[in-house]
Design a protein around this motif. Structure first.
Motif, short mmCIF file in Angstrom:
data_model
loop_
_atom_site.label_atom_id
_atom_site.label_comp_id
_atom_site.label_asym_id
_atom_site.label_seq_id
_atom_site.Cartn_x
_atom_site.Cartn_y
_atom_site.Cartn_z
N ILE A 37 -12.88 19.50 -10.61
CA ILE A 37 -13.36 19.98 -9.30
C ILE A 37 -14.29 21.17 -9.47
CG2 ILE A 37 -12.59 21.13 -7.18
CD1 ILE A 37 -10.24 19.26 -7.13
N GLN A 38 -13.96 22.08 -10.38
CA GLN A 38 -14.84 23.24 -10.63
C GLN A 38 -16.19 22.80 -11.17
OE1 GLN A 38 -12.37 25.62 -13.22
NE2 GLN A 38 -11.40 26.71 -11.50
N GLU A 39 -16.20 21.73 -11.96
CA GLU A 39 -17.48 21.21 -12.47
C GLU A 39 -18.31 20.62 -11.33
OE1 GLU A 39 -20.51 20.18 -15.07
OE2 GLU A 39 -18.81 21.54 -15.29
N GLU A 40 -17.66 19.90 -10.39
CA GLU A 40 -18.39 19.36 -9.24
C GLU A 40 -18.93 20.48 -8.36
OE1 GLU A 40 -16.04 16.57 -7.09
OE2 GLU A 40 -15.50 15.38 -8.85
N ILE A 41 -18.16 21.55 -8.19
CA ILE A 41 -18.64 22.69 -7.40
C ILE A 41 -19.85 23.32 -8.08
CG2 ILE A 41 -18.03 25.02 -6.63
CD1 ILE A 41 -15.19 24.05 -6.21
N ARG A 42 -19.82 23.44 -9.41
CA ARG A 42 -20.95 24.04 -10.15
C ARG A 42 -22.20 23.19 -10.00
NH1 ARG A 42 -23.70 23.55 -14.50
NH2 ARG A 42 -22.61 21.63 -15.07
N ILE A 43 -22.03 21.87 -10.01
CA ILE A 43 -23.21 20.99 -9.88
C ILE A 43 -23.84 21.14 -8.50
CG2 ILE A 43 -23.92 18.58 -9.77
CD1 ILE A 43 -21.83 17.97 -11.91
N ILE A 44 -23.00 21.18 -7.45
CA ILE A 44 -23.54 21.31 -6.09
C ILE A 44 -24.22 22.66 -5.92
CG2 ILE A 44 -22.91 21.43 -3.65
CD1 ILE A 44 -20.73 19.41 -4.20
#
Length: 575
Positions: free
Chosen positions: A237-244
């Motif tokens: 989830i933290q990786e998805e937040i970083r991408i957005i």
């Protein structure tokens, strides 16, 4: 001196009562919500559960007392068990039953609703007097309902015509002539009907889920694996937040769309939930000694679950055989609620309890175990089913997460279910033992009088409703329930046919749970609880910040007031 043989039974009952009070307090403290709790609600629940547990444990005491009056070697009454002593003992039991049943009805119909409405009336502006007035206003309808029930029971005609089937003294004594006792009998019948419905809804699935959940439960040592899964999901989830977030800070002038913004909010909320869940799992991992202990006891848990499963299947078979026996061999059928004077079909549960009565207190221990098994199964059913109407769930019963309203509703459910358990044990599960315990009488007579069967054990027979009433003493609870079903057959008919619904729900739940592992707490519920914990911590910090800001404002206001007063006094001195 005559009461000394029964003194150990009463002493054991007193010890159990003390333990019952302790268990009630522990139960309420375990299930009430960590943050949303009310002292008055907790006190009401503890008092109601104490009366409830006492009623549950009174049935084994009743059976043990009447069994102690007869010698199974001679088939006669013991020397101390004179007619006056036995009558006095039964009167004591009857008074205790009436007190507990009346107390349960009073708590269930009046006190618990009052506590519920008193809690619902709570807000920042209302005073205690306003809350009490509002709760009493809502309870007026229930008071009128109870009064109407009493009047109906006082004047409603009881069954009189049995077409010659009440020629036995046992049945003749069950007909009620006293109007006050008739009213109490009618109210008990109404509560028994309600309790039977809840008994089918909660006890039946819980009776199947309790052993299966113990057998198929995941060892608590798997908390480490759960923590690893939580960490992996958190990283994703933290990786998805970083991408957005990188889309908005990429330097190409692109701004987040509404869809990306909503996705980012959901991911951030999920991240906070997982962080909270991870912290709780880390706290659980710190108590490694407890995890090792539960893992070491895992084989015993499985073994105990297998024992409970065998007990449940044995009870299921016994109930089915008794129900078939009542349909085929009851003399009066529907007109008396399928009362069966004498069992014609073998009942395994009944046979085991009667055989165990030869080794007192083995039968006493077994009947307590069976009663507590049914009662705990009701709690398990509440945890799995919840407080609901059809598909609408009102409250969930969870350890440390049950709201005060849910705790009160659960107490009502348990109170009414106890009445159904007190019906099922002496009427369906073990009818002969539930009526007369392990009593035996000598069928050999001389000039119409029973004689000592010490040297003629072949004449010793188990007591039934057709036995000599001078030797065999029926239990108080069986007499009381038979009085309800005989005088008001509708209650007996409903309670009897509801046992088939119990059998059907049990077998369906058992088969389903064996195929699919039962889980009272789903992932969504776990996430919801973690979010609640997060919100409580955020609210707590917000309250602290607001409190600090208010203190600053108050202190600054006081300082300004002091300066203003000094300025005014200075001006007045100039004038």
């Amino acid at each position: 001196m005559a009461v000394l043989p029964t003194a150990p039974i009463w002493v054991s009952a007193a010890v159990v009562l003390v333990l019952v009070i302790l268990v009630s307090a522990i139960f309420v403290n375990t299930y009430r919500h960590r943050y949303d709790r009310d002292t008055f609600v907790s006190v009401v629940c503890v008092l109601t559960l104490t009366s409830l547990f006492a009623t549950v444990c009174l049935l084994p005491v009743d059976i043990a007392l009447v069994s102690s009056t007869t010698s199974n070697k001679t088939g006669l009454k013991k020397e101390w068990a004179t007619e006056e002593v036995v009558a006095h003992m039964l009167l004591q039991l009857k008074i205790v039953y009436y007190l507990l049943y009346s107390l349960n009805a009073f708590m269930c119909l009046l006190v618990i609703p009052f506590a519920y409405f008193l809690y619902e009336e709570q807000d920042d502006e209302s005073t205690l007097k306003d809350r009490i007035r509002g709760a009493l206003k809502y309870c007026i309808g229930l008071i009128v309902f109870v009064f109407i029930l009493f009047l109906v029971g006082f004047f409603v005609p009881v069954a009189k015509e049995m077409n010659g089937h009440i020629d036995l003294d046992y049945f003749r004594r069950l007909l009620v002539e006293n109007h006050g006792e008739r009213a109490l009998t009618f109210i008990t019948g109404v509560l028994l009907t309600l309790g039977t419905i809840l008994y089918v809804i909660y006890t039946a699935p819980g009776f199947a889920l309790l052993p299966v959940s113990m057998i198929k439960s995941v060892p608590t040592v798997s908390t480490a694996a759960t923590a690893s899964n939580t960490q992996q999901e958190l990283l994703e989830i933290q990786e998805e937040i970083r991408i957005i977030e990188a889309r908005a800070t990429g330097g190409n002038g692109r701004r987040l769309t509404d869809k990306d913004r909503r996705s980012l909010e959901l991911l951030q909320r999920r991240e906070r939930t997982l962080l909270r869940k991870q912290r709780l799992e880390n706290e659980a991992m710190q108590s490694s000694w407890w995890l090792r202990l539960t893992a070491a006891l895992r084989p015993f848990t499985i073994l105990f679950g297998l024992i409970l499963l065998l007990v449940a299947m044995g009870v299921w078979v016994s109930m089915l055989l008794t129900a078939i026996d009542k349909i085929k061999n009851s003399h009066c059928g529907r007109r008396c609620g399928f009362i069966l004077p004498h069992a014609e079909i073998f009942n395994p549960a009944n046979a085991i309890l009667v055989a165990a009565s030869r080794l007192f207190p083995l039968d006493y221990v077994l009947i307590i175990f069976l009663v507590l098994d049914l009662f705990i199964s009701t709690i398990v059913g509440l945890a799995f089913v919840g407080i609901r109407f059809l598909w609408i769930t009102f409250f969930r019963v969870r350890k440390g997460r049950t709201r005060p309203q849910g705790l009160l509703f659960s107490t009502v459910v348990l109170t009414l279910t106890v009445l159904a358990i007190n019906y099922a044990l002496p009427m369906i599960i073990a009818p002969q033992y539930g009526h007369f315990g392990g009593q035996k009488y000598c069928s050999r007579t001389v000039q119409g009088h029973p004689v000592d069967c010490t040297h003629h054990p072949e004449f010793l027979l188990s007591c039934t409703e057709e036995s000599d009433t001078g030797i065999c003493t029926p239990t108080v609870v069986s007499t009381f329930i038979n009085r309800v079903t005989l005088n008001f057959p509708f209650f007996g008919i409903f309670s009897f046919w509801a046992q088939f619904a119990f059998l059907g729900i049990f077998i369906v739940t058992a088969i389903t749970s064996l195929v699919r592992t039962p889980r009272p707490l789903s992932k969504d519920d776990d996430d919801e609880f973690a979010e609640e914990e997060e919100e409580e911590s955020l609210l707590g910090s917000s309250r602290r910040r607001v409190g600090a800001a208010w203190e600053d404002f108050a202190s600054s206001g006081a300082a300004n007031t002091a300066v203003g007063s000094r300025s005014q006094s200075y001006g007045s001195n100039d004038v």
